[in-house]
Design an enzyme around this catalytic site. Structure first.
Site, PDB file in Angstrom:
ATOM      1  N   SER A   1       0.797  -1.239   0.000  1.00 42.79           N
ATOM      2  CA  SER A   1       0.000   0.000   0.000  1.00 42.79           C
ATOM      3  C   SER A   1       0.823   1.279   0.000  1.00 42.79           C
ATOM      4  CB  SER A   1      -0.949   0.022   1.193  1.00 42.79           C
ATOM      5  OG  SER A   1      -2.063  -0.752   0.884  1.00 42.79           O
TER       6      SER A   1
ATOM      7  N   LYS B   1       0.425   3.271  -2.987  1.00 40.70           N
ATOM      8  CA  LYS B   1      -0.748   4.150  -3.169  1.00 40.70           C
ATOM      9  C   LYS B   1      -0.357   5.626  -3.106  1.00 40.70           C
ATOM     10  CE  LYS B   1      -3.799   0.653  -1.086  1.00 40.70           C
ATOM     11  NZ  LYS B   1      -4.528   0.272   0.145  1.00 40.70           N
TER      12      LYS B   1
ATOM     13  N   TYR C   1      -3.662  -2.644 -10.325  1.00 35.61           N
ATOM     14  CA  TYR C   1      -3.511  -2.369  -8.890  1.00 35.61           C
ATOM     15  C   TYR C   1      -2.634  -3.425  -8.207  1.00 35.61           C
ATOM     16  CZ  TYR C   1      -4.930  -2.272  -3.961  1.00 35.61           C
ATOM     17  OH  TYR C   1      -4.929  -2.271  -2.595  1.00 35.61           O
TER      18      TYR C   1
ATOM     19  N   TYR D   1      -4.735   3.600   7.979  1.00 33.40           N
ATOM     20  CA  TYR D   1      -6.108   3.086   8.032  1.00 33.40           C
ATOM     21  C   TYR D   1      -6.789   3.488   9.347  1.00 33.40           C
ATOM     22  CZ  TYR D   1      -4.004   0.381   4.304  1.00 33.40           C
ATOM     23  OH  TYR D   1      -3.326   0.006   3.198  1.00 33.40           O
TER      24      TYR D   1
ATOM     25  N   VAL E   1       0.987  -3.744   3.707  1.00 31.95           N
ATOM     26  CA  VAL E   1       0.927  -5.072   4.335  1.00 31.95           C
ATOM     27  C   VAL E   1       2.178  -5.915   4.078  1.00 31.95           C
ATOM     28  CG1 VAL E   1      -1.595  -5.245   4.509  1.00 31.95           C
ATOM     29  CG2 VAL E   1      -0.436  -6.133   2.480  1.00 31.95           C
TER      30      VAL E   1
HETATM   31  N1  GLU Z   1      -2.300  -5.272  -2.034  1.00 31.12           N
HETATM   32  C1  GLU Z   1      -2.859  -5.129  -0.715  1.00 31.12           C
HETATM   33  C2  GLU Z   1      -4.357  -5.309  -0.765  1.00 31.12           C
HETATM   34  O1  GLU Z   1      -4.947  -4.807  -1.644  1.00 31.12           O
HETATM   35  C3  GLU Z   1      -2.510  -3.788  -0.164  1.00 31.12           C
HETATM   36  C4  GLU Z   1      -3.049  -3.554   1.229  1.00 31.12           C
HETATM   37  C5  GLU Z   1      -2.053  -2.897   2.151  1.00 31.12           C
HETATM   38  O2  GLU Z   1      -0.853  -2.904   1.891  1.00 31.12           O
HETATM   39  O3  GLU Z   1      -2.482  -2.374   3.201  1.00 31.12           O
HETATM   40  O4  GLU Z   1      -4.951  -5.959   0.043  1.00 31.12           O
END
Ligand code: GLU
Length: 303
Positions: free
Chosen positions: A64, A67, A191, A239, A257
């Site tokens: 993430s 992002k 993604y 989050y 993650v």
């Molecule tokens: N590729 C992971 C997902 O979509 C990213 C989530 C994350 O890193 O928090 O679940």
């Protein structure tokens, strides 16, 4: 050794003494196999020097954290139009929650929860092939980090593609509200590949220089986009634990993650931390504690 180097050594030793690592992400098979007892921090300071401890040259899945780069690339391409499709508010729901999509008619609360990131990637993809959108994100990251030695791990992307039922549900739910412009599976494939980019903590810390407004940073993005990315990292970057992270660390940060955290100390430093075991919020368990220790020992906080 200077005081920053000493602080990093102390954090490294303490994290290993505590030996409280958490579990790597279990829902992505390629990540579930990563050994949890690993730790690294890299800090790039205003003079451009980079201090590291631990496995700072070991590439890990940025997940993430990608992002942040996808957001900057999308803002560079379509500017404020993005906000008609994604909000800018933190949530108390999990990173992969579908709940708010139902109450807000398919408009995700922010670009860092999965639904918001899928919409952001969809906006970046519009009118192009996935490989072009991915090349733009990777090109931006390489320019920000100042190295071309950064790649996508296709096995991680394929692993998530096979098992990512939740993200598929999110994408199709967004599509049902007319908030995806491309085929949901094409957007998801893009993604998943963006999330599967691998970097070392040294590369990640280098890539954050421009976000921290360091003088040694190449001018790869606009000041306004850097400010906005920082604001969203502070309010939404961890989050439903973003409030707790701001309380304990006091710096804009983005977790993934894969166990990475990109942390920005404006005009002072760009920091990357990695430890693959996660806490219950999907943020690095040891990495989050290390971030708090570093903020305490350096006095770096925006407050
Ligand atoms: N590729 C992971 C997902 O979509 C990213 C989530 C994350 O890193 O928090 O679940």
């Amino acid at each position: 050794m200077d005081s920053l180097g000493q602080a990093l050594e102390e954090i490294h030793d303490r994290i290993h003494e505590e030996a409280d690592w958490g579990l790597p992400a279990q829902y992505i098979p390629e990540l579930a196999n990563v050994v949890p007892e690993q730790f690294a921090i890299s800090v790039v300071t205003a003079d451009g020097s980079c201090h590291s401890v631990g496995q700072a040259q070991r590439p890990f899945s940025i997940q993430s954290i990608s992002k942040v780069f996808a957001l900057i690339a999308t803002l560079g391409r379509i500017g404020d139009q993005l906000w008609t499709r994604v909000g800018r508010e933190p949530t108390r729901t999990a990173f992969d929650s579908i709940m708010l999509l139902e109450t807000d008619s398919g408009r995700p609360p922010n670009p860092f929860v999965n639904a918001g990131a899928i919409v952001t990637t969809d906006a970046l993809l519009s009118g192009r092939e996935p490989r072009q959108a991915l090349a733009e994100i990777l090109g931006l990251i390489r320019a920000m980090a100042g190295t071309d030695d950064i790649y996508i791990n296709n096995e991680v992307a394929d692993s998530e593609k096979r098992t990512g039922a939740r993200n598929k549900a999110l994408a199709h739910y967004l599509a049902s509200h007319g908030n995806l412009r491309n085929d949901p599976d094409l957007t998801l494939g893009t993604y998943f590949h963006q999330c599967a980019i691998e970097m070392t903590t040294e590369q990640l810390a280098m890539s954050g220089r421009v976000l921290a407004g360091l003088e040694c940073a190449p001018r790869t993005i606009s000041r306004m986009h850097a400010k906005r990315a920082n604001a969203l990292m502070m309010t939404c970057g961890h989050y439903d634990a973003s409030g707790e992270f701001a309380f304990k660390v006091g710096l804009p940060g983005k977790s993934g993650v894969g166990g990475g955290i990109l942390l920005i100390a404006p005009r002072k430093a760009s920091i990357a931390i990695w430890s693959p075991g996660l806490n219950g919020y999907g943020n690095s368990h040891a990495g989050t504690r290390a971030a708090a220790m570093l903020a305490r020992s350096t006095g770096w906080s925006v407050f």
